[in-house]
Design a protein around this motif. Sequence first.
Motif, short mmCIF file in Angstrom:
data_model
loop_
_atom_site.label_atom_id
_atom_site.label_comp_id
_atom_site.label_asym_id
_atom_site.label_seq_id
_atom_site.Cartn_x
_atom_site.Cartn_y
_atom_site.Cartn_z
N VAL A 471 1.33 -1.13 0.07
CA VAL A 471 -0.14 0.03 -0.02
C VAL A 471 1.13 0.95 -0.03
CG1 VAL A 471 -1.98 1.38 1.64
CG2 VAL A 471 -2.34 -1.44 1.27
N HIS A 472 0.71 1.73 -0.44
CA HIS A 472 1.37 2.94 -1.30
C HIS A 472 0.40 5.01 -0.85
CE1 HIS A 472 3.50 0.66 -3.00
NE2 HIS A 472 4.81 0.66 -3.05
N LEU A 473 1.19 5.31 0.17
CA LEU A 473 0.18 7.05 -0.09
C LEU A 473 0.84 7.94 -0.35
CD1 LEU A 473 -0.38 6.08 4.11
CD2 LEU A 473 -1.94 5.00 1.98
N ARG A 474 -0.17 8.87 -0.71
CA ARG A 474 0.31 10.14 -1.00
C ARG A 474 0.97 10.77 -0.69
NH1 ARG A 474 -2.32 13.24 -5.96
NH2 ARG A 474 -1.96 11.21 -7.08
N SER A 475 0.53 11.06 0.69
CA SER A 475 0.59 11.85 2.16
C SER A 475 0.05 11.47 2.83
CB SER A 475 0.65 13.27 1.58
OG SER A 475 -0.83 13.68 1.36
N ALA A 476 0.18 11.70 3.53
CA ALA A 476 -1.04 11.55 5.18
C ALA A 476 -0.40 12.85 5.97
CB ALA A 476 -0.16 10.19 5.81
N SER A 477 -1.37 12.90 6.86
CA SER A 477 -0.85 13.19 8.43
C SER A 477 -0.24 12.59 9.80
CB SER A 477 -2.16 14.08 9.33
OG SER A 477 -2.38 15.06 8.09
N SER A 478 1.06 13.28 10.50
CA SER A 478 1.07 12.96 12.03
C SER A 478 0.35 13.29 12.92
CB SER A 478 2.70 13.51 11.89
OG SER A 478 3.33 12.56 13.25
N LEU A 479 -0.26 11.84 13.68
CA LEU A 479 -0.52 11.47 14.58
C LEU A 479 0.27 11.05 15.95
CD1 LEU A 479 -3.78 9.31 12.93
CD2 LEU A 479 -3.20 12.29 12.75
N THR A 480 -0.44 12.24 17.09
CA THR A 480 0.36 11.96 18.14
C THR A 480 -1.08 11.96 19.47
OG1 THR A 480 1.73 13.35 18.45
CG2 THR A 480 1.85 12.85 19.86
N PRO A 481 -1.19 10.00 19.39
CA PRO A 481 -2.00 9.84 20.28
C PRO A 481 -2.04 9.88 21.60
CG PRO A 481 -1.55 8.14 19.49
CD PRO A 481 -0.37 8.94 18.75
N GLU A 482 -3.15 10.08 22.63
CA GLU A 482 -2.58 10.02 24.20
C GLU A 482 -2.30 8.91 24.78
OE1 GLU A 482 -6.58 10.09 25.67
OE2 GLU A 482 -6.68 12.33 25.57
N ALA A 483 -1.90 7.80 23.97
CA ALA A 483 -0.99 6.94 24.38
C ALA A 483 -0.72 5.95 23.37
CB ALA A 483 -2.09 5.39 25.42
N ALA A 484 0.68 5.06 23.16
CA ALA A 484 1.16 4.66 22.32
C ALA A 484 0.69 3.69 21.91
CB ALA A 484 2.81 4.36 22.93
N ALA A 485 -0.18 2.84 22.84
CA ALA A 485 -0.78 1.64 22.54
C ALA A 485 -2.60 1.88 21.70
CB ALA A 485 -1.78 1.11 24.03
N GLN A 486 -3.07 2.86 21.57
CA GLN A 486 -3.17 3.98 20.32
C GLN A 486 -3.43 3.28 19.59
OE1 GLN A 486 -4.97 7.21 23.56
NE2 GLN A 486 -6.73 6.37 22.29
N THR A 495 3.31 7.59 13.47
CA THR A 495 1.89 6.76 13.32
C THR A 495 0.86 7.25 12.42
OG1 THR A 495 2.01 6.50 15.42
CG2 THR A 495 -0.04 6.41 14.79
N ILE A 496 0.53 7.26 11.60
CA ILE A 496 -1.03 7.25 10.89
C ILE A 496 -2.05 6.72 11.15
CG2 ILE A 496 1.24 7.93 8.85
CD1 ILE A 496 -0.55 5.74 7.48
N ALA A 497 -2.58 6.09 11.74
CA ALA A 497 -3.84 5.65 11.85
C ALA A 497 -4.28 5.49 13.43
CB ALA A 497 -4.38 4.62 11.21
N THR A 498 -4.59 6.34 14.23
CA THR A 498 -4.61 5.73 15.81
C THR A 498 -6.75 4.64 16.39
OG1 THR A 498 -6.00 8.06 16.45
CG2 THR A 498 -3.40 7.30 16.37
N ASP A 499 -6.46 4.76 17.29
CA ASP A 499 -7.67 4.55 17.86
C ASP A 499 -8.30 5.44 18.89
OD1 ASP A 499 -10.08 3.32 19.08
OD2 ASP A 499 -8.83 2.23 20.63
N ILE A 500 -9.24 5.94 18.31
CA ILE A 500 -9.53 7.01 19.20
C ILE A 500 -11.55 6.49 19.75
CG2 ILE A 500 -8.79 9.43 17.79
CD1 ILE A 500 -11.57 9.43 16.18
N SER A 501 -11.49 5.29 20.43
CA SER A 501 -12.61 4.33 20.46
C SER A 501 -12.63 5.32 22.17
CB SER A 501 -12.53 3.48 21.11
OG SER A 501 -11.97 3.02 19.60
N THR A 502 -13.69 5.38 22.85
CA THR A 502 -14.38 5.79 23.78
C THR A 502 -14.62 4.94 24.68
OG1 THR A 502 -16.19 6.83 23.56
CG2 THR A 502 -14.46 8.39 23.20
N SER A 503 -15.57 5.08 25.73
CA SER A 503 -16.42 3.72 26.34
C SER A 503 -17.64 3.75 25.88
CB SER A 503 -16.93 4.81 27.69
OG SER A 503 -17.34 5.74 28.14
N SER A 504 -18.28 4.71 24.83
CA SER A 504 -19.31 5.08 24.01
C SER A 504 -19.39 4.25 22.77
CB SER A 504 -20.07 5.44 24.93
OG SER A 504 -19.34 7.17 24.02
N ARG A 505 -18.31 4.17 22.45
CA ARG A 505 -18.40 4.26 20.94
C ARG A 505 -17.31 3.47 20.39
NH1 ARG A 505 -19.44 9.99 18.84
NH2 ARG A 505 -20.52 8.55 16.62
#
Length: 683
Positions: A471-486, A495-505
């Motif tokens: 898979v090749h990407l032209r560009s992506a935004s750098s993401l800094t999650p609250e925890a490395a495990a995300q 990181t270019i994809a993260t988990d943003i789950s909450t207790s309800s979703r």
Amino acid sequence: MAAPLAQASAGAPLALLSPGGLWLLALLGPLVLLYILKIKRSRRRVPSTWLWAAAQRDLMARAPFRKLVAQLPLVLQALALALLALALARPASRGRELTGDHVAIIIDASASMSAAARGPAGEPTTRIELAKQLARDLLSGLSPGSDALILEAGRDARLVAALDRDLVRLRAAIDPIAARDVEGDLGAAVALGVDRLRQLGGARRVVVITDGNLARPASLRGVSLPLEVITVGEPVDNAAIVRVDVRSGSEAAAGASGERQEGREEVQAFLVVANFGAQPRDVYVTMRQDSALDVLSSRRVLVKPGERLPVVLTFRPSPGDYRKGLVFELSPPDAMPLDDVAYGRVPAGDKLPVFLAASGAGRGDPGAGGPPGAASGGSAWLERALASDPMTSVTSGSLADLLGAPGLDPDTFVVIDGACPPDPPGGDLLIVNPPPGRCSGTLVGQALERPALTSWDTADPRLRFLTLDGVHLRSASSLTPEAAAQALIRAQEGTIATDISTSSRTGTLLGFDVGESDWPLKASFVLFVRNLLEQARAHRAHGITGPARTGEPLRVSVPATARDLQAIGPAGERLDVAQRAGVAVIAETPRAGLYRLAWQGPQAGSVVVPANLTSVAESDLTPRPLLAEGGGEVAVSSAAGQPDAHVEWTWLLALAALAFVVVDVWYFTRAPRPLRGGDSPAG
């Protein structure tokens, strides 16, 4: 192991007296004194004294007392006074003695204690009532000066009465105890009782009253104080619903060529009926909607001894049936009606609602050559992947359409391309190509040119069964999650994809536009979208935590904007409910049934959540051995073999005293006997 605590006295029953009422016997002295004192008579002149010779002799005597003559009123009054004194002393015959300076009495209040039983005289009752009566009898056998505490053992231990010597208060504390629809845990109650007695001096004992049908038979191991277990109830046959699962499916229909084809939507209820008895059971399994008498589906099944038989019930739902409560019943009922009933909920339909919200500023579909501004290339690819699932209903619109949509299904799978609004409505969430800044706890940073993918979290359900190799990407935004495990997808640059789950979703953030990559041209993209849909569909069918078990906290997903939240229990009682971050929590579900939550706000709504016992351990009413430390067995005695409790004679003696008083009054007020011929007045 200590000797049994409930012991019969040797020989004749032991009479118990409280010295507090015996002081009345001191009144016998004044009573006798009244009968031997002379009567001071007044002088009268009469023609003759021969009729009053005895009175004349009294007047001539110098002693102030006269000879005591046994008279019926004296005997009656003395007996009445003695009986009244004994009654106030609360005499009793004691056949059971509970030794120990400090005693903890633990009553099992698990679901199996609601099973039917027979009382000492053969009267119908329940195991919990037998246990409560036995606890009262044990209290009556406490040694003078001893105290006791009462504990209730359900799923958690509950202190019913603290250490006390007042038997009236202790008995009153036992009365409200009732069997709960939960798996019992005697270990927690025993540990609490031992902890309360450990710091006290003198002899300390723990008495457990149970039916022996424990979900955790090894919970009584390692008790540091003398432990006695007394069982109530007899083994009985029982059948139960031990598993419930309700899903939405399609009715299988035969096509013109004879092949099976998918037909209309139907609700499919999967149940497991278990027979724990020694005889086969012929039962009807029925399904109906809550608060309705009409049966939606039923089956007659023969369940062999020890068998667990799967049963499938189906019906075709109408739009008004979605999310309604379901009740499943076994008939005829047996010794434990509680597990003859189970509860479920009609799923919210076979098709998952999906809302795709695009920012509206895109470059068109690169594969179709769409006009700029209609939809971004990423949105077009996402819409195609979402619509390829036949069990989805996709709606496209702008971000304003999403935020202002009235009556949006709270379980809608929301996809937002090119924006990151705070607290978007709906259920599970996918945000693609967000603008720089803070987005659901993740910091969206600088752009990365042609990032090289290095790893992805294959253990995450959203990325299972797929690979991102090639898979090749032209560009992506750098993401800094609250925890490395995300972090879900990592490139060499960050990181270019993260988990943003909450207790309800469940939430997923992709920091790139899928239209500016070749990912949509690969099978892994379709698998990724399908994984997201399957996860959202599961959450929609069962809620964020699934159906609850009785005794456990109930967690229900509600909109983050919900307010004025109300929770109603199976019997219509108002329950305390806490709400935080889109999750409503009911701390305890002591009863099986349907729990209802309703809320106000921009996304006002309500939900029905079933809670079931479905416990093999509680439904199996055959006794099981209780394991002690080292694999041995705990010494267990049956309540049927215990001597009778002490019997107080207070009221009987008081009634006898009253009877003597009534006879005495009658004797003084009776009519005089008429004189017959030849009788003298003095005779």
